[in-house]
Scaffold this active site. Structure first.
Site, PDB file in Angstrom:
ATOM      1  CG  ASP A 133      -2.061   1.023   1.100  1.00 15.61           C
ATOM      2  OD1 ASP A 133      -2.432   1.341  -0.036  1.00 15.61           O
ATOM      3  OD2 ASP A 133      -2.536   1.496   2.138  1.00 15.61           O
ATOM      4  CB  CYS A 164     -19.187  -7.421   5.325  1.00 13.09           C
ATOM      5  SG  CYS A 164     -18.973  -8.653   4.010  1.00 13.09           S
ATOM      6  CB  CYS A 170     -19.003   0.117   4.596  1.00 14.28           C
ATOM      7  SG  CYS A 170     -17.258   0.520   4.375  1.00 14.28           S
ATOM      8  CB  CYS A 218     -21.263  -2.392   2.725  1.00 13.46           C
ATOM      9  SG  CYS A 218     -21.529  -2.741   0.969  1.00 13.46           S
ATOM     10  CB  CYS A 249     -15.561   5.358   8.938  1.00 11.18           C
ATOM     11  SG  CYS A 249     -17.315   4.923   9.045  1.00 11.18           S
ATOM     12  CB  CYS A 256     -22.293   4.779   3.932  1.00 12.79           C
ATOM     13  SG  CYS A 256     -21.120   6.142   3.725  1.00 12.79           S
ATOM     14  CB  CYS A 285     -25.960  -8.298   0.666  1.00 13.77           C
ATOM     15  SG  CYS A 285     -25.486  -7.522   2.227  1.00 13.77           S
ATOM     16  CB  CYS A 301     -15.100   8.053   2.404  1.00 12.08           C
ATOM     17  SG  CYS A 301     -14.551   6.628   3.354  1.00 12.08           S
TER      18      CYS A 301
END
Length: 374
Positions: A135, A249, A245, A195, A242, A199, A192, A215
């Site tokens: 990342d 799941c 979401c 998520c 956060c 939010c 589904c 976000c």
């Protein structure tokens, strides 16, 4: 078994020993659709202030654009699923919610050393060139993880695994070796929309699309200025990231299974008291968040988040701590303190406003006093 298959089998064994719980391989050119999708997101401005996404777009769209010699990408995952529901802290407004991933030691540090060891094994066994990524480079790990069969990008754009839900740290090894690829994972969200529905800021323009500018994970971590007014109340007591979401799941039921390799969260970062956090000075901030990804946002942005949470807490006992920040040298901290003060005690804010405005040099901070925010 071919020599390549033998090498892969050895890599999988070593990866498990290192604590990786997911392992997959994709061809470096397995996602030719990425440049177009990335361009569309950038043109829509969904990356917000993350200008580096724009400047690295040509390389980010394809591993081979970044490294032409690349032939295969090995994607690995480590489960960081929490022991308890992180959303339970929403009912404790005097405590700050820190995203689950940031309650551990910085995942870049956790994974990079393991990746280097595994990449070194590949280099020795196959005589291959290797590069590792966690990342920190223009490599799109999530769609590559999907191509490598680790899971699929859910409607919240995060990778979802049948085994670990939405809780996987990802790392990748890029190599010029031709390795046998795994089958890509089919999208399995079905009908589904949990998520998307949960939010607090409506950050998803559509399923599988994320507007970072809305976000809270972006606003509390990447955004450098004041939190936009429309998102302050929805922040609640979320002070870093956060998880809403991710936490809802349905596939997370598998992530809760106890495993020896589970990453242990630091207990002091599991709902710390806002009253303690707002008192932090620079030295205290660095000490508390040593080895944590939180340290990189700096004290000022962190205090901004904490003060917004205090403003949402309804706890008037915190007023003296808020007032102590009204004279902070950082504009972003003063502004957040004013907003918190006005939320907790409008009369007190009105009494302090004339003197404060007389000495305020920053227009944006002055607007916090008058309520004339853009």
């Amino acid at each position: 078994m071919t020599s390549a298959q033998t090498i892969v089998a050895e890599l999988k064994t070593r990866a498990r020993a290192l604590g990786f719980e997911s392992f997959g391989i994709a061809a470096a050119d397995a996602r030719p659709d990425l440049p177009e999708k990335l361009r569309a997101a950038l043109d829509a401005g969904w990356h917000g202030d993350m200008d580096w996404m724009e400047t690295t777009a040509d390389r980010r769209g394809s591993p081979r654009a970044m490294w032409p010699a690349a032939r295969s990408v090995i994607v690995l995952g480590i489960n960081y699923g929490p022991e308890a529901d992180p959303l339970a802290l929403l009912d404790q407004p005097d405590r700050g919610i820190i995203s689950v991933y940031a309650r551990n030691r910085d995942y870049h540090e956790i994974i990079k050393g393991k990746l280097k060891e595994l990449a070194g094994l590949l280099a020795r066994r196959a005589g291959a060139q290797v590069k590792v990524f966690v990342d920190t480079a223009p490599l799109m790990e999530k769609p590559l993880a999907e191509a490598a069969g680790l899971g699929w990008q859910g409607k919240h754009t995060v990778l979802v695994s049948r085994d670990f839900g939405s809780w996987l740290f990802l790392g990748a090894i890029l190599t010029d070796a031709d390795l046998p690829a795994d089958k890509p994972h089919a999208e399995s969200c079905g009908s589904c929309t949990r998520c998307l529905d949960i939010c607090p800021t409506n950050a998803f323009p559509a399923p599988f699309q994320l507007d970072s500018r809305r976000c809270l994970a972006y606003l509390t971590v990447e955004h450098k200025g004041p939190i936009p007014l429309e998102f302050r109340a929805p922040m609640g007591n979320r002070i870093y990231g956060c998880d809403d979401c991710l936490a809802v799941c349905p596939w997370n039921k598998f992530a809760s299974v106890s495993r020896e390799a589970r990453l242990q969260a630091r207990s002091e970062l599991d709902g710390p008291a806002l009253a303690d956090l707002v008192r932090l000075d620079d030295a205290g901030f660095r000490t508390l968040f040593a080895g944590s990804p939180i340290k990189r946002i700096g004290l000022q942005r962190f205090l901004r988040n904490v003060l917004i949470a205090i403003g949402n807490s309804g706890d008037v006992s915190l007023l003296p701590l808020v007032e102590a920040r009204l004279g902070d040298s950082a504009d972003v901290v003063r502004g957040a303190a004013i907003w918190a003060l006005r939320r907790l005690d409008a009369d007190r804010a009105g009494a302090l406003r004339p003197a404060a405005l007389a000495g305020e040099q920053d227009d944006a901070v002055a607007a916090e006093w008058t309520g004339e925010l853009a």
